[in-house]
Scaffold this motif. Structure first.
Motif, PDB file in Angstrom:
ATOM      1  N   CYS A  89      23.020  49.678 -86.367  1.00  0.00           N
ATOM      2  CA  CYS A  89      23.957  50.779 -86.684  1.00  0.00           C
ATOM      3  C   CYS A  89      24.861  49.564 -88.054  1.00  0.00           C
ATOM      4  O   CYS A  89      24.996  48.495 -87.153  1.00  0.00           O
ATOM      5  N   GLU A  90      25.283  49.601 -88.845  1.00  0.00           N
ATOM      6  CA  GLU A  90      26.336  49.547 -89.835  1.00  0.00           C
ATOM      7  C   GLU A  90      27.715  49.212 -89.499  1.00  0.00           C
ATOM      8  O   GLU A  90      28.642  48.173 -89.718  1.00  0.00           O
ATOM      9  N   ASP A  91      28.110  50.018 -89.545  1.00  0.00           N
ATOM     10  CA  ASP A  91      29.679  50.584 -88.867  1.00  0.00           C
ATOM     11  C   ASP A  91      29.729  51.528 -87.530  1.00  0.00           C
ATOM     12  O   ASP A  91      28.740  52.374 -87.015  1.00  0.00           O
ATOM     13  N   GLU A  93      30.776  54.521 -87.648  1.00  0.00           N
ATOM     14  CA  GLU A  93      30.942  55.699 -87.743  1.00  0.00           C
ATOM     15  C   GLU A  93      28.894  56.582 -87.960  1.00  0.00           C
ATOM     16  O   GLU A  93      29.002  57.097 -87.370  1.00  0.00           O
ATOM     17  N   ASP A  94      28.250  54.681 -87.330  1.00  0.00           N
ATOM     18  CA  ASP A  94      27.258  55.202 -87.437  1.00  0.00           C
ATOM     19  C   ASP A  94      26.217  55.623 -85.832  1.00  0.00           C
ATOM     20  O   ASP A  94      25.629  56.091 -85.424  1.00  0.00           O
ATOM     21  N   LEU A  95      27.386  55.161 -84.783  1.00  0.00           N
ATOM     22  CA  LEU A  95      27.272  55.498 -84.053  1.00  0.00           C
ATOM     23  C   LEU A  95      27.645  56.959 -83.168  1.00  0.00           C
ATOM     24  O   LEU A  95      27.318  56.887 -82.260  1.00  0.00           O
ATOM     25  N   GLY A 100      21.908  56.526 -84.070  1.00  0.00           N
ATOM     26  CA  GLY A 100      23.243  55.719 -83.186  1.00  0.00           C
ATOM     27  C   GLY A 100      23.484  56.204 -81.705  1.00  0.00           C
ATOM     28  O   GLY A 100      23.699  55.314 -80.518  1.00  0.00           O
ATOM     29  N   ARG A 101      23.629  58.162 -81.716  1.00  0.00           N
ATOM     30  CA  ARG A 101      24.935  58.435 -80.887  1.00  0.00           C
ATOM     31  C   ARG A 101      22.934  58.510 -79.250  1.00  0.00           C
ATOM     32  O   ARG A 101      23.278  58.295 -78.231  1.00  0.00           O
ATOM     33  N   PHE A 169      32.353  46.704 -82.612  1.00  0.00           N
ATOM     34  CA  PHE A 169      32.471  48.489 -82.770  1.00  0.00           C
ATOM     35  C   PHE A 169      33.051  48.509 -81.461  1.00  0.00           C
ATOM     36  O   PHE A 169      34.030  49.769 -81.864  1.00  0.00           O
TER      37      PHE A 169
END
Length: 575
Positions: A89-91, A93-95, A100-101, A169
């Motif tokens: 994940c780069e940000d 939002e990716d989580l 990511g989730r 993060f």
């Protein structure tokens, strides 16, 4: 001038405290301490005032922060293992979505299940976020596991760098959730879902409306402390939702709930065997599960919720929820539990499952499912170790029969951990045997009409193109298939038969153009042969007049001309 006070960061290893680092600020020192707690062998951390005495026995007032690992026990909540396919994940939002989730769910599964809370709720609720950050050493342990995995390659950041990013993060998620706490958002329990979405969109004020919608949904769901209740509420909202972006966000909540075993169990009901349960799960994911319509009339019944999600799955409205269901199928299939009560029926039942899992060149569940299929086959043939997995791969192929299904299995398997490492050479040999060794289309596809054979080879061609094979390997396989198709077209005089002068020109023209459709022949030698004949016809001075000359009805002539231009466009003649 007064010297600035330094805070000492200590770690507990094998019963002894040692100074690990130092900091000038307590907040920075606490964050650093939590990072140390995630390292192997560290059983506790402390932040002390600058010490002048025994660091192993400080005065209570000198300890500014302390956290110890749980030593285990029946009630200990362990951190799960991330998949090697987990994205970097780069940000933040990716989580929130996709891999990511899914990784967050894997890591904190035991905690989430015990506390009846979803990953999406935690990431959008400051109170729940603080609870998970303060719970033993779970967050640093999870971050350590992910950072270690994502720092293995030479071009990756170091483990320390990745840890810093991931802790960052967590801090940003927490800060964002705290800022959202004071916002006046409509209650989804009291305001109709689409009206609530409208109100939230008007109040965004610089924050992403999707994030605010998830905050509002989390506020309601966080108070529902049973898994089925969370699931049913989310499905009710999704069934009524008319906004595609909001529905995509609801998909995350539903997907999270479906990651809990009890929700799937309630959806399934009683099952006679593991095979029946897995087939039912596949039917649920495809939206074709049979529902008792009479019981579904009761809006509060399990069947009513099942009927709603059936429709959503069938309409392909819940892609991430479908992945969550298929992940459960994958894990159960890979295990050693018997598929049936009668062991003699196991191979037959497994073959029936393969029809559903590998209907064509695409494998339902992707690389992880391909790996699970291979492990299950190794159980069935009762061979373990590396040799067993290689034998399993070889024995799955005959059961698939169709060459497109074989391609789907092998190309998915080679993208899995197992395929990238242990079975890589084995898979390459199978691909050669299936698609490089044959000297004709007939040797790959043994039965069927000519158009069906060409369509089958073409589907394999495209599947190879979109695979993760190196470009040189893709080119080798696809060029050979294209040459086989070209030879098949020439040797079988297929174009000569289609362009028979005794047939009306419009029939000949449509049949020739059909050969250039993307599903019939890929762009290459074989399609070029058909294109040359079509172009030759198109260059005739009065081609369109001749095309419909044998059609008496004027309205039908116009329709034929329109349809022909559509087919030409679809075949790329106007590109």
């Amino acid at each position: 001038m007064l010297r600035k006070k330094t805070l000492e960061i200590l770690t507990l290893r094998e019963g002894s405290w040692a100074i690990e680092s130092a900091a000038d600020d307590l907040e920075i020192a606490q964050k650093a301490a939590l990072q140390f707690l995630g390292k192997p062998g560290v059983m506790g951390v402390r932040v002390l005032k600058e010490s002048v005495g025994d660091i192993g026995n400080p005065a209570p007032g000198d300890i500014l922060f302390e956290k110890l690992r749980s030593t285990g026990g029946a009630d200990r909540i362990a951190v799960g293992e991330p998949s090697s396919l987990a994205p970097v994940c780069e940000d933040i939002e990716d989580l929130f979505h996709g891999g990511g989730r899914t990784t967050v769910n894997r890591l904190f599964r035991a905690y989430l299940d015990k506390n009846t809370v979803t990953a999406t709720e935690v990431m959008h609720n400051a109170r729940e976020m603080k609870r998970i950050m303060d719970f033993e050493s779970m967050l640093p342990s999870a971050i350590s596991k992910v950072a270690q995995m994502q720092s293995r390659s030479e071009d990756s950041p170091t483990m320390g760098e990745r840890q810093n990013t991931l802790f960052g993060f967590a801090d940003r998620l927490n800060k964002r959730a705290k800022q959202a706490e004071s916002l006046d958002l409509p209650s989804l329990a009291n305001v109709e879902i689409n009206e609530a979405i409208h109100q939230i969109n008007k109040k965004s004020n610089g924050e992403a409306p999707g994030y605010l919608f998830r905050v509002a949904a989390s506020r309601e769901l966080i108070n529902v402390r049973n898994w089925w209740g969370k699931f049913a509420m989310s499905v009710d909202w999704a069934g009524a939702c008319k906004s595609d972006p909001a529905l995509a966000n609801l998909d995350w909540f539903i997907s999270d709930a479906l990651s809990n075993a009890s929700v799937l169990q309630d959806l399934l009901g009683d099952q006679d065997s593991l095979a029946d349960a897995l087939i039912s799960l596949i039917e649920i994911a495809d939206g074709v599960r049979s529902i008792d319509t009479e019981k579904a009339q009761d809006a509060t019944s399990t069947e009513a919720t099942a009927a709603k999600i059936n429709g959503l799955f069938k309409a392909s409205k819940l892609p991430e929820s479908k992945l969550a269901v298929m992940e459960r199928v994958c894990r159960q299939l890979q295990g050693s539990g018997a598929l049936t009560k009668d062991g003699a029926e196991e191979p037959k039942v497994f073959r029936e499952m393969l029809l559903r899992l590998i209907p064509g060149t695409e494998l339902t569940g992707g690389p992880e499912m391909a790996e699970a299929i291979t492990h299950r086959q190794s159980h069935i043939i009762n061979k373990g170790g590396e040799g067993g997995l290689k034998a399993a791969t070889a024995s799955v192929l005959p059961a698939l029969r169709d060459p497109g299904r074989k391609a789907g299995y092998l190309l998915s398997l080679i993208e899995s951990d197992l395929g990238k490492d242990l079975l890589k050479d084995e898979i390459e040999q199978h691909l050669n045997g299936l698609f490089m060794t044959p000297e004709s289309v007939h040797q790959i596809v043994r039965t069927g009409a000519p158009n069906k054979k060409m369509e089958k080879i073409t589907s394999i061609f495209y599947r190879i193109q979109k695979s993760n094979l190196p470009d040189s390997r893709k080119a080798q396989l696809t060029q050979h298939l294209d040459e086989l198709l070209a030879s098949y077209v020439v040797d079988g005089k297929i174009l000569d038969r289609l362009d028979d002068p005794n047939k009306p020109l419009h029939i000949r023209a449509f049949m020739l153009v059909s050969m250039c459709q993307p599903e019939m022949l890929p762009d290459g030698k074989a399609s070029k042969l058909a294109r040359e004949i079509i172009v030759k016809h198109l260059r005739r001075p009065n081609f369109e007049t001749e095309l419909v000359a044998q059609v008496p009805d004027e309205a039908k002539k116009e329709k034929i001309l329109r349809d022909f231009h559509v087919q030409l466009h679809r075949s790329g003649f106007f590109n």
